[in-house]
Enzyme design. Structure first.
Site, PDB file in Angstrom:
ATOM      1  N   GLY A 304       0.835  -1.196   0.000  1.00 34.88           N
ATOM      2  CA  GLY A 304       0.000   0.000   0.000  1.00 34.88           C
ATOM      3  C   GLY A 304       0.866   1.239   0.000  1.00 34.88           C
ATOM      4  O   GLY A 304       1.959   1.244  -0.568  1.00 34.88           O
ATOM      5  N   GLU A 305       0.376   2.299   0.624  1.00 36.44           N
ATOM      6  CA  GLU A 305       1.027   3.602   0.739  1.00 36.44           C
ATOM      7  C   GLU A 305       1.547   4.162  -0.583  1.00 36.44           C
ATOM      8  O   GLU A 305       2.480   4.961  -0.631  1.00 36.44           O
ATOM      9  CB  GLU A 305       2.142   3.585   1.797  1.00 36.44           C
ATOM     10  CG  GLU A 305       3.360   2.752   1.525  1.00 36.44           C
ATOM     11  CD  GLU A 305       4.354   2.709   2.684  1.00 36.44           C
ATOM     12  OE1 GLU A 305       5.565   2.843   2.437  1.00 36.44           O
ATOM     13  OE2 GLU A 305       3.914   2.543   3.848  1.00 36.44           O
TER      14      GLU A 305
END
Length: 338
Positions: A304-305
């Site tokens: 993610g991120e």
């Protein structure tokens, strides 16, 4: 959250007025591609990426001098049900890590020379537990979408969109199940690394969420009931980028599920988007198939991120550089195909 009052009807209106492609810029890219010093199709998908970039930037040649990664962060009430391997406090702790430059996406942004912006959405107040009712009020959902729209600033050539929020792969699975059908087991995966009983609890939470919230019949309402503030913000940012003629790279499962709400409302809504990578989260590939998207990268990542989308900026930069910088057959004095 932004001060202006926003409504989901306003968001529906904005979606309906999104501009289409710049066909002239795309045609100019296709024409130049034919004259570059290489066999036709020799750069494979990079050629299509260059044309896509020109088409949605609305200019030829396309350029990626000012890429930006935007990460939205929020918390989810369903996290209290133990659907993640990490406590909800990690969302806030990661904000400090981003600010200190210690996250993976910080390093990847540096490597591709991309600006990073991280936006928090009311971390002290998670969404409601959507296994018993809607995750957000209409105003809360619409405000989050408006916040995402305001994060898209002029002067940017390309945006990579990512998220941070403990529990948000549970929300992503619930969105995918409600939007595209199937069973909860089709869409639920390990997320941060859950297995065994924890994975069973996550699957049960997704099934309960969709059962509790009924058939919304409208993708924006589905987002309100089953999404999260950061996911709504991503959807808003996707729309704002289209209005500003900024192409978008979408990150992993959660970010793609957020964007999928727009696709469910209008299959053309994501034409200015490419998916940066295919997550190791098993539901992501299934979701990409539903969206008709072929990811730029497939490296088994599931962080993610914005990490995978940011990494894909390098490929888009390379596509633009080859397209604009290569000599044509005439310029180089090289014989073209017979």
């Amino acid at each position: 959250m932004p001060d202006p009052i926003a409504t989901l009807d306003e968001m529906r209106r904005i979606l309906a007025m999104l501009p289409g492609p710049d066909l002239a810029a795309g045609a100019a890219a296709a024409e130049r591609e034919r004259r570059l010093t290489k066999p036709a199709g020799a750069l494979g998908r990079l050629e299509a990426v260059a044309e896509w970039l020109a088409t949605w930037q609305g200019r030829h040649p396309p350029d990626v001098r000012r890429p930006r990664t935007i990460v939205f962060a929020a918390n989810h009430g369903v996290a209290a049900r133990g659907v993640s391997a990490y406590p909800q406090a990690v969302t806030q702790q990661m904000m400090a890590n981003f600010a200190a430059g210690g996250a993976a996406v910080n390093q990847i942004c540096t490597s591709v020379d991309a600006d990073l912006r991280v936006y928090e959405l009311d971390l002290e107040h998670p969404t409601a537990d959507f296994t018993t009712g809607p995750a957000m009020t209409e105003e809360g959902c619409a405000r989050a979408m408006a916040y995402g729209m305001m994060a898209v600033e002029p002067g940017v050539d390309l945006i990579a969109l990512g998220e941070m929020g403990i529990g948000n792969t549970t929300a992503a699975a619930a969105l995918a199940l409600a939007l595209f059908g199937g069973a909860a087991t089709d869409w639920v995966g390990p997320g941060t690394g859950v297995a065994g009983r924890a994975l069973a609890a996550k699957t049960a939470a997704v099934a309960a969420a969709v059962a509790a919230n009924g058939a919304a019949g409208d993708p924006f309402e589905t987002m309100r009931r089953l999404g999260g503030y950061e996911l709504a913000a991503i959807a808003g940012a996707v729309m704002a980028a289209r209005l500003a003629r900024i192409p978008v790279l979408i990150d992993g499962y959660a970010a793609t599920a957020a964007a999928a709400t727009l696709f469910a409302a209008d299959p053309r809504a994501l034409d200015h988007c490419l998916v940066g990578h295919c997550s190791a989260e098993p539901g992501h590939r299934r979701l990409l198939d539903r969206l008709g998207q072929e990811p730029l990268l497939d490296l088994g990542m599931r962080l993610g991120e914005g990490s995978g989308a940011t990494l894909a900026i390098a490929l888009v930069k390379a596509a633009a550089a080859c397209h604009a910088g290569m000599a044509t057959f005439a310029e180089a004095g090289v014989s073209g195909p017979a």
